[in-house]
Design a protein around this motif. Structure first.
Motif, PDB file in Angstrom:
ATOM      1  N   LYS A  65      77.822  33.871  30.807  1.00 51.70           N
ATOM      2  CA  LYS A  65      78.218  32.921  29.763  1.00 51.70           C
ATOM      3  C   LYS A  65      77.456  31.611  29.904  1.00 51.70           C
ATOM      4  O   LYS A  65      77.093  30.986  28.906  1.00 51.70           O
ATOM      5  CB  LYS A  65      79.723  32.710  29.797  1.00 51.70           C
ATOM      6  N   GLU A  88      73.974  32.191  28.608  1.00 47.58           N
ATOM      7  CA  GLU A  88      74.008  32.284  27.149  1.00 47.58           C
ATOM      8  C   GLU A  88      74.100  30.890  26.527  1.00 47.58           C
ATOM      9  O   GLU A  88      73.368  30.568  25.586  1.00 47.58           O
ATOM     10  CB  GLU A  88      75.201  33.133  26.711  1.00 47.58           C
ATOM     11  N   GLU A  93      69.371  33.503  26.071  1.00 49.13           N
ATOM     12  CA  GLU A  93      70.659  33.722  25.418  1.00 49.13           C
ATOM     13  C   GLU A  93      71.033  35.210  25.449  1.00 49.13           C
ATOM     14  O   GLU A  93      72.157  35.572  25.797  1.00 49.13           O
ATOM     15  CB  GLU A  93      70.598  33.221  23.975  1.00 49.13           C
ATOM     16  N   ARG A 153      71.319  28.965  24.255  1.00 47.73           N
ATOM     17  CA  ARG A 153      71.648  28.500  22.905  1.00 47.73           C
ATOM     18  C   ARG A 153      71.258  27.035  22.742  1.00 47.73           C
ATOM     19  O   ARG A 153      70.659  26.644  21.734  1.00 47.73           O
ATOM     20  CB  ARG A 153      73.148  28.687  22.645  1.00 47.73           C
ATOM     21  N   ARG A 188      74.111  37.178  27.439  1.00 46.85           N
ATOM     22  CA  ARG A 188      75.067  38.089  26.789  1.00 46.85           C
ATOM     23  C   ARG A 188      75.125  39.423  27.528  1.00 46.85           C
ATOM     24  O   ARG A 188      76.198  39.977  27.734  1.00 46.85           O
ATOM     25  CB  ARG A 188      74.689  38.318  25.330  1.00 46.85           C
TER      26      ARG A 188
END
Length: 57
Positions: free
Chosen positions: A17, A20, A32, A24, A36
């Motif tokens: 997370k 990710e 990213e 982003r 995931r």
């Protein structure tokens, strides 16, 4: 042993997370997607451990 595996799963989820979110913010699609994937792998590992616990008792 199961506790160790659960901790690994949770760590993998958190790491994924974080990657990710970093991807982003930075606009890095590869990072990213990698995040995931790693989070999903942690989710799968955690589900496996929960299933093992269910059948253990």
């Amino acid at each position: 042993m199961a506790r160790n595996q659960k901790a690994k799963a949770k760590a993998e989820q958190v790491k994924g997370k974080a990657k990710e979110a970093t991807g982003r913010v930075a606009g890095d699609k590869r990072l990213e997607a990698e995040g995931r994937t790693e989070a999903a792998r942690g989710d799968a590992r955690q589900a496996k451990e929960k299933a093992k616990d269910t059948f253990k008792h």
